[in-house]
Design an enzyme around this catalytic site. Structure first.
Site, PDB file in Angstrom:
ATOM      1  CE  LYS A 285     -41.784  26.393   7.669  1.00  0.00           C
ATOM      2  NZ  LYS A 285     -42.362  25.301   6.884  1.00  0.00           N
ATOM      3  CD  GLU A 371     -43.022  19.693  -7.171  1.00  0.00           C
ATOM      4  OE1 GLU A 371     -43.593  19.832  -6.075  1.00  0.00           O
ATOM      5  OE2 GLU A 371     -42.274  20.574  -7.671  1.00  0.00           O
ATOM      6  NE  ARG A 399     -43.725  22.998  -8.861  1.00  0.00           N
ATOM      7  CZ  ARG A 399     -43.611  24.261  -8.446  1.00  0.00           C
ATOM      8  NH1 ARG A 399     -44.685  24.964  -8.177  1.00  0.00           N
ATOM      9  NH2 ARG A 399     -42.442  24.818  -8.285  1.00  0.00           N
TER      10      ARG A 399
END
Length: 625
Positions: A285, A371, A399
């Site tokens: 990243k 979730e 979700r």
């Protein structure tokens, strides 16, 4: 001549086909410079997009787009894709009001296959595209680009199982950068770590391939072993790392995600396969920009910054954010009550839980991008006598609505839902606006919901939710709070009781959450024109204060103001109460209309929707006239 860039000549992926690997690497460096130059002004998802540049350049140089389809998971790593697909000039408007989205968006470009924004759905979408290809008898390529954290989501596992079972012609590129919004957790992350760390499988497999390519008796013998030999090799070298191939998906060894030549070689091979393949690509990243490399979490999503240092250019806030207030309140509650447990889903910093995680590590759970697991686990913790607080962004709580209903509401479990970024969030746009939570919380039996109007109310709301029996949700917005002094000791609020913050007999403004501030502003504007507006902080979305609503019906007009969708929202709840009471007063519901709201500064969006003080006052004036 020194200012000429390869990037300036790229208007579509077709233009990449004339470039060799060295030129593509130069192009990738130019794309990184453009991403940094733009996001330093606009803000954005910097670290993830920088890390994926080489993958996108290598992949799109090999595809016939838009006939071939690339499905981005989440989509915030797709900045290079936008620059390669005719949006170079528009890129400077990234995430700006009226500009291009920070995510892939089919209405913006035919090169965008999917309106991304939430994690772990790309593989399911890609399986649909691959199945459509099978049914049509065509041969376009379908590729899904997914991060290692997103791959841990349950929806991704379901898609992997299906594509392997059906042997769909589909390429999955696993962008393995070891980071999500918060550091990745779970068994799959350990699995990927084992693959990264173990070079023996790759070396053995490459040796086997070389022997087969050389021909002769040895190659014929190896070919005779076929699949059995390959399976034996797996068992000998890394018997615990073949999860994907056990699902029927050919999986490559780790590939350097910043080596375009190596990426193109392996992608050229797998794109010709008739079945599913997973290309394991290891990236970093923030690649190409040192501040993002050093601190990828801060550069996951950032505002404007100084390019030289990476330092944020955002002016210091006058007041703490709602997230910061919640985080400190959670620490205070954990000190008071040893049964309090915090749960989040790969957003420890984003929900303000870093301090609690550091001080009470045994009472902090990060389940990763999952979730449904967070909410299901919370129900079990509650059944075990604990007091779980599930801290999620409002848009991601969507979700886990089934787990809310079945696992928490049905058994009336003592679970608190802390929904950060409720309402309009600004630059991330429609996939991240948290405008549906009041609807799905209102519709579920046993669930109660608070909408605090300032930071002091938030502290009281959390304390109240933990004191009550059964599931309780609280919603609060992104950004700086109102500047209300914090209480020395939190109070337990009376259930279903509003508070009047301004008196008036001409019109009643029943406001929820931070809309109380906008209603107060509207009342000031109306007072200047001789219209006296009562402003009521409703506090509770469910149950509603029926006495306050009945009192409002004694005015000339009732106006509800909420930062959520009107259809099924809190305002419609007020209308239901008025109807039951037999009230004949005119009533108007103000909120989010029946359409998706684009990105832009929240103040601008409020003005567009008539939800700022002037807009509310205008509605009142026109209605009374």
């Amino acid at each position: 001549m020194d200012d000429l860039r390869i990037l300036d000549a790229i208007n579509s992926p077709d233009d990449l086909k004339v470039l060799d690997n060295e030129e593509l690497a130069i192009l990738a460096a130019e794309i990184r410079q453009e991403i940094v130059a733009t996001t330093a002004v606009t803000g954005g998802h910097v670290a993830s997009s920088l890390g994926a540049v080489d993958i996108i350049v290598a992949l799109e140089s090999l595809l016939d787009m838009p006939r071939d389809r690339v499905v981005f998971d989440v989509g915030h790593q797709a900045y290079a894709h936008k620059l390669l697909t005719g949006r170079r000039e528009a890129f400077r408007t990234l995430r700006a009001y009226g500009g291009i989205s920070g995510f892939t968006k089919p209405s913006e470009s035919p090169f965008d296959a999917h309106p991304s924004g939430h994690a772990s759905d790309s593989l399911s979408v890609a399986t649909g595209l691959a199945k459509a290809r099978q049914l049509k008898g065509t041969n376009e390529k379908v590729v899904a680009l997914i991060g290692d954290a997103s791959l841990a989501g349950g929806m991704a596992f379901e898609a992997l199982n299906y594509m392997g079972n059906e042997q769909l012609p589909l390429v999955v590129i696993l962008n393995d950068n070891e980071m999500s919004i918060s550091r990745n957790v779970g068994a799959l992350m350990k699995h990927l770590g084992n693959i990264r760390a173990n070079s023996h499988y790759r070396e053995a497999r490459e040796g086997l391939q070389a022997a087969m390519e050389q021909g002769g008796p040895a190659a014929r013998g190896l070919l005779g072993f076929g699949k059995n030999m390959k399976e034996s090799l797996k068992q000998m070298v890394i018997p615990h790392t073949m999860i994907y191939e056990s699902l029927g998906i050919v999986c490559t060894a780790p590939v350097d995600g910043h080596n375009i030549a190596e990426l193109r070689d392996i992608l050229s091979l797998v794109l010709e396969m008739d079945g599913p393949a997973l290309v394991h690509v290891v990236t970093r990243k923030g690649e190409g920009y040192e501040p993002a490399r050093r601190d990828p979490e801060s550069f996951h999503g950032t505002g404007p910054y100084d390019i030289a240092t990476g330092t944020s250019l955002k002016a210091p806030a006058k007041h703490p954010t709602y997230t910061e207030v919640f985080g400190q309140a959670m620490v205070d509650e954990a000190v008071r009550d040893g049964d309090v447990v915090a749960i989040t889903a790969a957003m420890t910093g984003g929900t303000g839980l870093k301090a609690l995680a550091a001080e009470f590590s045994d009472r902090f759970v990060d389940v990763g991008i999952a979730e449904e697991q967070a909410v299901g686990m919370a129900s079990g913790l509650a059944a075990g006598g604990k007091k779980p607080v599930v801290a999620l962004y409002s848009t991601f709580m969507q979700r886990a609505v089934d787990q809310l209903i079945i696992d928490c509401a049905l058994p009336d479990a003592n679970v608190v839902f802390a929904l950060d970024r409720a309402g309009l969030v600004g630059d991330d746009g429609p996939t991240h606006h948290g405008v549906f939570d009041m609807v799905y919380m209102r519709m579920v039996p046993n669930v109660r919901m608070l909408a605090p109007s300032d930071e002091a109310e938030l502290v009281h709301a959390l304390h109240t939710a933990l004191a009550l029996e059964g599931p309780v949700a609280l919603r609060y917005p992104r950004g700086a709070a109102e500047g209300a002094p914090l209480p020395e000791a939190p109070q337990v609020l009376e259930v279903g009781k509003a508070r009047t913050v301004r008196e008036g007999d001409d019109v009643a403004l029943l406001a929820f959450g931070r809309m109380v501030g906008q209603a107060r502003e509207a009342a000031e504007l109306l007072a200047a024109q001789g219209i006296q507006a009562r402003v009521v902080d409703m506090r509770w979305v469910k149950p509603l204060d029926e006495e306050a609503i009945a009192a409002a019906a004694a005015t000339r007009l009732v106006v509800t103001v909420e930062e959520g969708v009107v259809a099924g929202g809190a305002g419609e709840g007020v209308l239901e109460v008025l109807a039951r009471q037999g009230a004949t007063v005119p009533a108007i519901t103000l909120g989010i209309p029946d359409r998706f709201i684009p990105q832009g500064p929240v103040s601008q969006l409020f003005a567009d929707l008539g939800l700022d003080g002037e807009g509310i006052a205008k509605t009142v004036r026109e209605t009374l006239a």
